[in-house]
Write a protein that holds these residues in place. Sequence first.
Motif, PDB file in Angstrom:
ATOM      1  N   ALA A 195      -6.946  26.756  -4.322  1.00 12.17           N
ATOM      2  CA  ALA A 195      -8.211  27.389  -4.710  1.00 12.17           C
ATOM      3  C   ALA A 195      -8.678  26.893  -6.077  1.00 12.17           C
ATOM      4  N   LEU A 196      -7.742  26.736  -7.012  1.00 10.52           N
ATOM      5  CA  LEU A 196      -8.103  26.266  -8.356  1.00 10.52           C
ATOM      6  C   LEU A 196      -8.610  24.829  -8.317  1.00 10.52           C
ATOM      7  N   GLN A 209     -10.025  23.337  -5.824  1.00  7.70           N
ATOM      8  CA  GLN A 209     -11.368  23.348  -5.227  1.00  7.70           C
ATOM      9  C   GLN A 209     -12.416  23.781  -6.245  1.00  7.70           C
ATOM     10  N   ALA A 210     -12.089  24.822  -7.015  1.00  5.71           N
ATOM     11  CA  ALA A 210     -13.031  25.303  -8.025  1.00  5.71           C
ATOM     12  C   ALA A 210     -13.305  24.233  -9.082  1.00  5.71           C
ATOM     13  N   HIS A 211     -12.291  23.402  -9.370  1.00  2.00           N
ATOM     14  CA  HIS A 211     -12.444  22.351 -10.381  1.00  2.00           C
ATOM     15  C   HIS A 211     -12.933  21.033  -9.761  1.00  2.00           C
ATOM     16  N   GLU A 233      -3.961  25.619 -15.317  1.00  2.00           N
ATOM     17  CA  GLU A 233      -5.369  25.593 -15.736  1.00  2.00           C
ATOM     18  C   GLU A 233      -5.594  24.539 -16.825  1.00  2.00           C
TER      19      GLU A 233
END
Lengths: 203, 203
Positions: A24-25, A27-29, A187
């Motif tokens: 998910a991270l 994809q968000a980035h 992150e």
Amino acid sequence: MQRLTFWFEYGSTYTWLSVARIDALAQAHGAQIEWRPFLLSAILKQRGMVEGPFAEPVKGRYMWRDLERRAARHGIAYRKPTVYLPNTLLTARIGTLAAVQGWCEPFTREVFRLHWTEDVGIGTDDNLRRALTAVGKSPEQVLQAAQSESTKQLLRAATDEAEALGVFGSPSFTVGEEVFWGDDRLEDALDFAAGRLLPATGR
Amino acid sequence: MQRLTFWFEYGSTYTWLSVARIDALAQAHGAQIEWRPFLLSAILKQRGMVEGPFAEPVKGRYMWRDLERRAARHGIAYRKPTVYLPNTLLTARIGTLAAVQGWCEPFTREVFRLHWTEDVGIGTDDNLRRALTAVGKSPEQVLQAAQSESTKQLLRAATDEAEALGVFGSPSFTVGEEVFWGDDRLEDALDFAAGRLLPATGR
């Protein structure tokens, strides 16, 4: 956006958090992730570092408590597995084969999910067969291929590559020559890959 | 909101990040922070754990790079100090005295600021005198009081208390019996103190 490599040891506890979060991270980035298993114990032994850093009782108790708190913070399913540390050699060999053949991510995701939510221990025959079946592979064929000399050599080469990059723990994330260690640096790694975390000073 | 205790070792690198961050975060959370110095080396020795976990060259290089990246992420001033590990015994004794007398926070803040932004090394006479003067104390008087048997005993007691709580690293944050280790767990500790991080499972 630079490519990010996700280096992991199947027996690492905190790695479960990254396995559960990274998709998910990424994809968000808008990041591309390459999943690369390696053998952490080989690197620790080579460097004279402590194997199983959480073997010390107080630190060990802390790790389990911290892990369940972090899982709760991130909304990740968590059930303390019966076996720790698991024997991860065969799983790592299969993961290495899977990385070459392009099915490492779904296989690894299922291996960890079984271990961390159903207590089907990593390294057990049950875990391997179920994870392989879930990704449409024949357990017999894969288990045979995983024991071949060429697969063993691939895993050794992956471990050497991780060590050469300066990896000494799991999970680690590399972007070019930059190393990030620990789920709590995921992150940072993604930000770095996107050019958003650039300290003024050099190394 | 429960009270949060900030346990720290003056020689710890990552502790600079918490010293720089904790005040604004505590205000945002409406949290009360108690600053408590202790001697980490005494606990590590007692537990047979590695002193200076970043003495290993690869891990050491990683730590410095990670530290400057984290400082950059949080907008914290950072200059790599010349001396590592500093001798922190006298500073810890003064900090202990300060904790009893109610001026530990401003003193400690100045000790770290001098070390981490001006390279006036923690433990040096210059660092101690400048930090004491900055908080309106007479260096001569304080240095004498810090060497008294009662102050030494206070520091030993603080270290024993930290160890009894299960502290094994710096920075650590405790809320009742709950321990959080590392600057990257400061937000978790504050959330826990506010009743917002409660895993479903027990210890």
